[in-house]
Design an enzyme around this catalytic site. Sequence first.
Site, PDB file in Angstrom:
ATOM      1  N   THR A  42      10.366 -10.887  -1.976  1.00 36.77           N
ATOM      2  CA  THR A  42       9.933  -9.733  -0.501  1.00 36.77           C
ATOM      3  C   THR A  42       8.677  -8.809  -0.958  1.00 36.77           C
ATOM      4  O   THR A  42       7.797  -9.186  -0.465  1.00 36.77           O
ATOM      5  CB  THR A  42      11.921  -8.841  -0.830  1.00 36.77           C
ATOM      6  OG1 THR A  42      12.358  -9.610  -0.958  1.00 36.77           O
ATOM      7  CG2 THR A  42      11.391  -8.102   0.366  1.00 36.77           C
ATOM      8  N   LYS A  51       2.649  -4.678   2.938  1.00 35.93           N
ATOM      9  CA  LYS A  51       2.358  -3.628   3.414  1.00 35.93           C
ATOM     10  C   LYS A  51       1.537  -1.978   3.025  1.00 35.93           C
ATOM     11  O   LYS A  51       0.992  -1.608   3.367  1.00 35.93           O
ATOM     12  CB  LYS A  51       3.569  -2.965   2.565  1.00 35.93           C
ATOM     13  CG  LYS A  51       4.256  -1.779   3.020  1.00 35.93           C
ATOM     14  CD  LYS A  51       3.962  -0.600   2.578  1.00 35.93           C
ATOM     15  CE  LYS A  51       3.916  -0.321   1.054  1.00 35.93           C
ATOM     16  NZ  LYS A  51       5.034   0.342   0.626  1.00 35.93           N
ATOM     17  N   ALA A 115      19.459 -22.695  -3.986  1.00 40.60           N
ATOM     18  CA  ALA A 115      20.009 -23.561  -5.638  1.00 40.60           C
ATOM     19  C   ALA A 115      21.720 -22.741  -4.620  1.00 40.60           C
ATOM     20  O   ALA A 115      21.271 -21.625  -4.611  1.00 40.60           O
ATOM     21  CB  ALA A 115      19.319 -23.055  -6.178  1.00 40.60           C
ATOM     22  N   TYR A 180      12.084   4.666   4.094  1.00 39.72           N
ATOM     23  CA  TYR A 180      11.052   4.251   3.799  1.00 39.72           C
ATOM     24  C   TYR A 180      10.349   3.169   4.111  1.00 39.72           C
ATOM     25  O   TYR A 180       9.031   3.442   4.411  1.00 39.72           O
ATOM     26  CB  TYR A 180      10.507   2.772   2.291  1.00 39.72           C
ATOM     27  CG  TYR A 180      11.069   3.460   0.498  1.00 39.72           C
ATOM     28  CD1 TYR A 180       9.900   4.365  -0.315  1.00 39.72           C
ATOM     29  CD2 TYR A 180      11.959   4.455  -0.085  1.00 39.72           C
ATOM     30  CE1 TYR A 180      11.065   4.032  -0.690  1.00 39.72           C
ATOM     31  CE2 TYR A 180      13.290   5.233  -1.092  1.00 39.72           C
ATOM     32  CZ  TYR A 180      11.698   5.120  -1.346  1.00 39.72           C
ATOM     33  OH  TYR A 180      11.928   5.784  -3.332  1.00 39.72           O
ATOM     34  N   ARG A 201      18.379   8.936  12.683  1.00 33.32           N
ATOM     35  CA  ARG A 201      19.989   9.645  13.662  1.00 33.32           C
ATOM     36  C   ARG A 201      19.739  10.800  12.096  1.00 33.32           C
ATOM     37  O   ARG A 201      20.567  11.761  12.886  1.00 33.32           O
ATOM     38  CB  ARG A 201      21.083   8.403  12.952  1.00 33.32           C
ATOM     39  CG  ARG A 201      20.816   7.935  11.380  1.00 33.32           C
ATOM     40  CD  ARG A 201      22.427   7.253  11.085  1.00 33.32           C
ATOM     41  NE  ARG A 201      22.484   7.065   9.476  1.00 33.32           N
ATOM     42  CZ  ARG A 201      23.012   6.150   9.391  1.00 33.32           C
ATOM     43  NH1 ARG A 201      24.150   5.429   9.924  1.00 33.32           N
ATOM     44  NH2 ARG A 201      23.885   6.137   7.744  1.00 33.32           N
ATOM     45  N   HIS A 439     -11.213  19.224 -13.526  1.00 34.91           N
ATOM     46  CA  HIS A 439     -11.658  20.253 -12.746  1.00 34.91           C
ATOM     47  C   HIS A 439     -12.948  19.633 -11.602  1.00 34.91           C
ATOM     48  O   HIS A 439     -13.350  19.045 -12.966  1.00 34.91           O
ATOM     49  CB  HIS A 439     -12.171  21.109 -13.202  1.00 34.91           C
ATOM     50  CG  HIS A 439     -12.011  22.232 -12.592  1.00 34.91           C
ATOM     51  ND1 HIS A 439     -11.573  22.856 -11.136  1.00 34.91           N
ATOM     52  CD2 HIS A 439     -13.549  23.113 -11.627  1.00 34.91           C
ATOM     53  CE1 HIS A 439     -11.692  23.711  -9.972  1.00 34.91           C
ATOM     54  NE2 HIS A 439     -13.727  23.585 -10.643  1.00 34.91           N
ATOM     55  N   GLU A 444      -4.568  19.233 -10.432  1.00 33.73           N
ATOM     56  CA  GLU A 444      -5.013  20.256 -11.393  1.00 33.73           C
ATOM     57  C   GLU A 444      -3.721  21.210 -10.732  1.00 33.73           C
ATOM     58  O   GLU A 444      -3.449  22.072 -11.769  1.00 33.73           O
ATOM     59  CB  GLU A 444      -6.540  20.945 -11.728  1.00 33.73           C
ATOM     60  CG  GLU A 444      -7.030  21.913 -10.047  1.00 33.73           C
ATOM     61  CD  GLU A 444      -8.287  22.280 -10.638  1.00 33.73           C
ATOM     62  OE1 GLU A 444      -8.413  22.816 -11.810  1.00 33.73           O
ATOM     63  OE2 GLU A 444      -9.188  21.683 -10.049  1.00 33.73           O
TER      64      GLU A 444
END
Length: 465
Positions: A42, A51, A115, A180, A201, A439, A444
């Site tokens: 996947t 994605k 399999a 997600y 929902r 910075h 930071e």
Amino acid sequence: MAKYDYDLFVIGGGSGGVRAARVAAALGKRVGLAEAYRFGGTCVIRGCVPKKLYVYASQFPEHFADAAGYGWTVPAARFDWRTLVANKDREIARLEGLYQKGVENAGGETFRSRARLVDRHTVLIESEGRTVTADQILIATGGRPNPHAALPGHEHCIVSDDVFDLPELPGTIMIEGGGYIAVEFANVFHGLGVDTTLVYRGQEILGRFDMDMRRGLHEAMEKKGIRILCQTIAERVERRADGRLDVNLSNGETLTVDQVMLALGRLPNSGNLGLKAAGVERGKTGEIVVDSFSRTNVDNIWAIGDVTNRIQLTPVAIHEAMCFVETAFMNNPTEPDHDVVATAVFSQPEIGTVGLSEDEACRRFPAIDVYRAAFRPMRNILAGRDEKMIMKLVVDHATGLVLGAHVLGPDAGEMAQLLGISLKAGLTKDDFDRTMAVHPTAAEELVTMYAPSYSIRNGERVSGR
Ligand code: NDP
């Protein structure tokens, strides 16, 4: 002569199965691996990797718009879906080859076949119509999208498996779910110019995440133009004569869209594996039941990854694979560690998170201090974009331990990886404070929030700015 054909036979060539097969083969074990569809599983074929490529594709319109504030004139841009799909296909094919070769180069044997277990040591390679035997067997067959068969008209809907290869980009889409996949794809489609409605929902998208992240993302998505309907479900989907879809929603509205995508969780892929024949136990959702070492009730059969329905994340499956190899072949029993797992939602803006949400921390600890900053990241200023970044540390008042770190904003996923190390190491707020800032960066802020924004004692907010 060896008693079995293989020391290890792996069913499923996704991230977990391939890792276990490759590492065991590299140890000199005789390894076979069967994959029914495509090597990579996947994550590589129809999940994380494509994605992320589509997320990148969908971000360009905002980059083009932001460029003006930096002095650039960008001519009107055009997007070609088929080019994206074809380029994605090329990259996925390359990765797929690497996955398969990784096992073979380590000395393992691969089969492009379904399999099935015949008994606890025998596996049927369906495409070849023959059986092989193995001392140890690992099941790593992953999961599949919940088809939501209870929804009348679900057969007209697409799921994440279908979304990458649609023949054309829809003009309008409704996505159901608040997790997600629903959230990431709502942003992808919107970014690619699709009129997008998200239907969920619950009360607020992304249950289990920190509420500031959930609300902040919800607001940002709506500002971009994504319609979000909470406390709503699809009740019926019907195909119209013109090929479009009518969706009746529980709020009384009917949406007419080109596509409906369901992203309602994933189910373990444990059917037709011969588990009964081998005596392997399954749980209520079809997951293969394993002990803390990923061993099933049959002591030479193991399972890792999404088929066990523990934490459905690629790095977790890979970690479980490594622990399995240690336990089964290196005489070093190792339990996978599922605690403090950093994760990211590749929404726009992104969420990066590790550890406890504020609500969860309050349930577990009597005294919590929350450090929170909301600000416009520097790159948004000249761009004229008013999207805010939110950073949040949830700290145990008694020990100073940082229990949760949450970021909403650009590169939050990258930050979550590094924050993950800090939280895994059990660092305290003092450790964060004595770390020098880098910075100018957005990150930071994580080491410069000196005073708590508010404190919570026994679930009650007792002070706050
Ligand atoms: P999630 O578990 O994240 O979300 C499922 C969503 O579907 C929830 O909002 C849930 O609502 C809702 N839902 C479930 N059943 C129904 C129903 N019958 N009717 C209406 N709504 C329903 O699953 P996803 O499918 O989004 O993703 C699967 C898994 O894949 C994730 O859990 C994650 O582990 C992994 N993943 C990780 C990514 C990443 O790391 N960036 C990206 C994509 C996937 P409720 O909240 O009310 O239960």
